[in-house]
Design an enzyme around this catalytic site. Structure first.
Site, mmCIF file in Angstrom:
data_model
loop_
_atom_site.group_PDB
_atom_site.id
_atom_site.type_symbol
_atom_site.label_atom_id
_atom_site.label_comp_id
_atom_site.label_asym_id
_atom_site.label_seq_id
_atom_site.Cartn_x
_atom_site.Cartn_y
_atom_site.Cartn_z
ATOM 1 N N GLU A 46 0.892 -1.243 0.176
ATOM 2 C CA GLU A 46 0.060 -0.036 0.045
ATOM 3 C C GLU A 46 1.047 1.257 0.093
ATOM 4 O O GLU A 46 0.380 2.314 0.219
ATOM 5 C CB GLU A 46 -0.972 0.002 1.202
ATOM 6 C CG GLU A 46 -1.976 -1.088 1.103
ATOM 7 C CD GLU A 46 -2.810 -1.263 2.367
ATOM 8 O OE1 GLU A 46 -2.838 -0.520 3.116
ATOM 9 O OE2 GLU A 46 -3.686 -2.182 2.009
ATOM 10 N N LYS B 90 -15.358 -1.509 2.387
ATOM 11 C CA LYS B 90 -14.956 -2.103 1.462
ATOM 12 C C LYS B 90 -15.791 -2.724 0.153
ATOM 13 O O LYS B 90 -16.466 -3.701 0.555
ATOM 14 C CB LYS B 90 -13.704 -3.112 1.696
ATOM 15 C CG LYS B 90 -12.474 -2.543 2.598
ATOM 16 C CD LYS B 90 -11.866 -3.871 2.819
ATOM 17 C CE LYS B 90 -10.525 -3.333 3.705
ATOM 18 N NZ LYS B 90 -9.814 -4.446 4.288
#
Length: 433
Positions: free
Chosen positions: A205, A338
């Protein structure tokens, strides 16, 4: 004008080089909407199912040609002629077609790609931004970024047990200022790590993934970077954590297998987080306990729920049913959103609405395997969530979302709002940290 005339899909690559699904929906008015689905490394046991081919001769078994085939076959046939502006009808048609609880027959990756592409097609047909189509006139709140600047756990090959250490510029006046502060801390952290002799390679990330001496040192180097960058820890830039505790939970114990090999009970983990929350300027902890440790979560919420934000990710998996259980049991006070955990845009919006009605905050989130698709940036503004978690200030798959938010802030002009610490369930005294 909004009738679906064509549904197409293809296999593309995500940010980790693994295949994922991209779909395109064409409307009778001529507009086309495209969307790509992300995937996670640390996935919750209760998430909707990503359909993979399992053919080891292609992409080591991770191909998604079956999902692509499902889009171009059953899904395309079922949606042909339907009004794409009726999002819930589109999503329910696909859910009925799949016929399983976890979307395992057609694949959540197939269903979600079409769900998001349909929404984008309608926005394009109307010639309005996606955030405006999804959120209407209320879509004007820019989110506080949770910037994942230090990685451990399943996201990095190092000896840090906890998955994400994030900087949150809660004292900024605008999104663009918050992003600048976070980027400056990220670059300063690189210097801090280099000075200590650590590697500055980045994880999935975009955060650094050094082999630190301990989990505590991760906090210490971030605080040092915040101060060196010229900011006040807590008051201007606070810390958010995602330990992803399910990843190191086994047989009823939390095992710090990457660091000192120690084992802890749920009660000991609650004490651990309480000590850290008292010692450091931590405003948010996500998945501080395992996804099915409901008793432990209750203890944690009783201990810290009226002081800091406690986010359920693997705990809730963006699922209204699991969120309802959490609300009924007084567990956590925030939900991570999500889109690919639940698998349709409609169900995602339902989870956000349920959270809001019950005093829970919602944090819009990426996955560790991302694409250049910026859908979640628009979703964050459309829903007024006030918080977004989309990685560090490096890797284009992460920065793409931040850049989209900068564009949206510019479009909104004086109408743009930024809530700072007010976006969180946090009741501490930042100035006293």
């Amino acid at each position: 004008m909004f009738d679906i005339t064509l549904v197409h899909a293809r296999e593309i690559l995500d940010s980790r080089g693994n295949p994922t699904v991209e779909a395109e929906v064409t409307l009778s008015g001529g507009a086309v909407g495209r969307a790509a689905v992300p995937s996670g490394a640390s996935t919750g046991e209760h998430e909707a199912v990503e359909l993979r081919d399992g053919d080891n001769a292609r992409y080591l078994g991770k191909g998604v040609l079956k999902a692509v085939e499902n889009v171009e076959g059953e899904i395309a046939q079922a949606l042909g002629g339907m009004d794409a502006s009726q999002q819930r009808d589109i999503d329910m048609r696909m859910l009925d077609l799949d016929g399983t609880e976890n979307k395992g027959r057609l694949g959540a990756n197939a269903i979600l790609a079409v769900s998001m592409a349909s929404a984008r097609a309608v926005a394009n047909q109307l010639d309005i931004p996606l955030y405006r189509y999804l959120g209407g006139v209320n879509g004007n709140i820019l989110p506080v970024p949770m910037m994942n600047i230090l990685n451990g756990g399943a996201h990095a090959d190092n000896n840090v047990d906890f998955q994400e250490f994030m900087a949150m510029p809660v004292g900024a006046e605008s999104f663009s200022e918050a992003l600048r502060w976070g980027a400056e801390v990220f670059h300063t952290l690189k210097g801090v790590l280099k000075k200590r002799g650590y590697n500055t390679a980045v994880g999935d990330e975009g955060g650094f993934a050094p082999s630190l001496k301990s989990n505590v040192e991760a906090i210490e180097v971030i605080l040092e970077a915040i101060q060196q960058a010229g900011y006040t820890p807590g008051e201007q830039i606070a810390i958010a954590l995602d330990p992803a505790a399910s990843e190191f939970f086994k047989d009823g114990k939390y095992i710090f297998k990457k660091s000192d090999k120690s084992e802890k009970t749920s009660e000991q983990m609650v004490r651990w987080w309480s000590d850290w929350a008292n010692k450091y300027p931590i405003v948010s902890i996500e998945d501080g306990l395992a996804e099915d440790d409901w008793e432990g979560w209750k203890l944690l919420t009783d201990e810290l729920g009226d002081k800091i934000q406690l986010v359920g990710d693997d705990l809730f998996v963006t699922n209204p049913e699991r969120l309802a259980r959490g609300i009924d049991n007084g567990v956590a006070n925030s939900i991570l959103i999500k889109v690919n955990q639940i698998g349709t845009l409609s169900e995602t919006l339902d989870a956000i609405e349920m959270a809001r009605r019950n005093g829970y905050t919602a944090v819009i989130s990426h996955r560790s395997g991302e694409t250049e698709d910026t859908f979640i940036a628009d979703l964050a503004v459309a829903t007024g969530a006030g918080q977004i978690k989309t990685g560090s200030a490096s890797r284009t798959d992460r920065v793409a979302k931040y850049n989209q938010l900068l564009r949206i802030e510019e479009q909104l002009g004086a109408g743009a709002r930024f809530l700072g610490i007010g976006a969180l369930n946090y009741d501490g005294d930042l100035s006293a940290e």
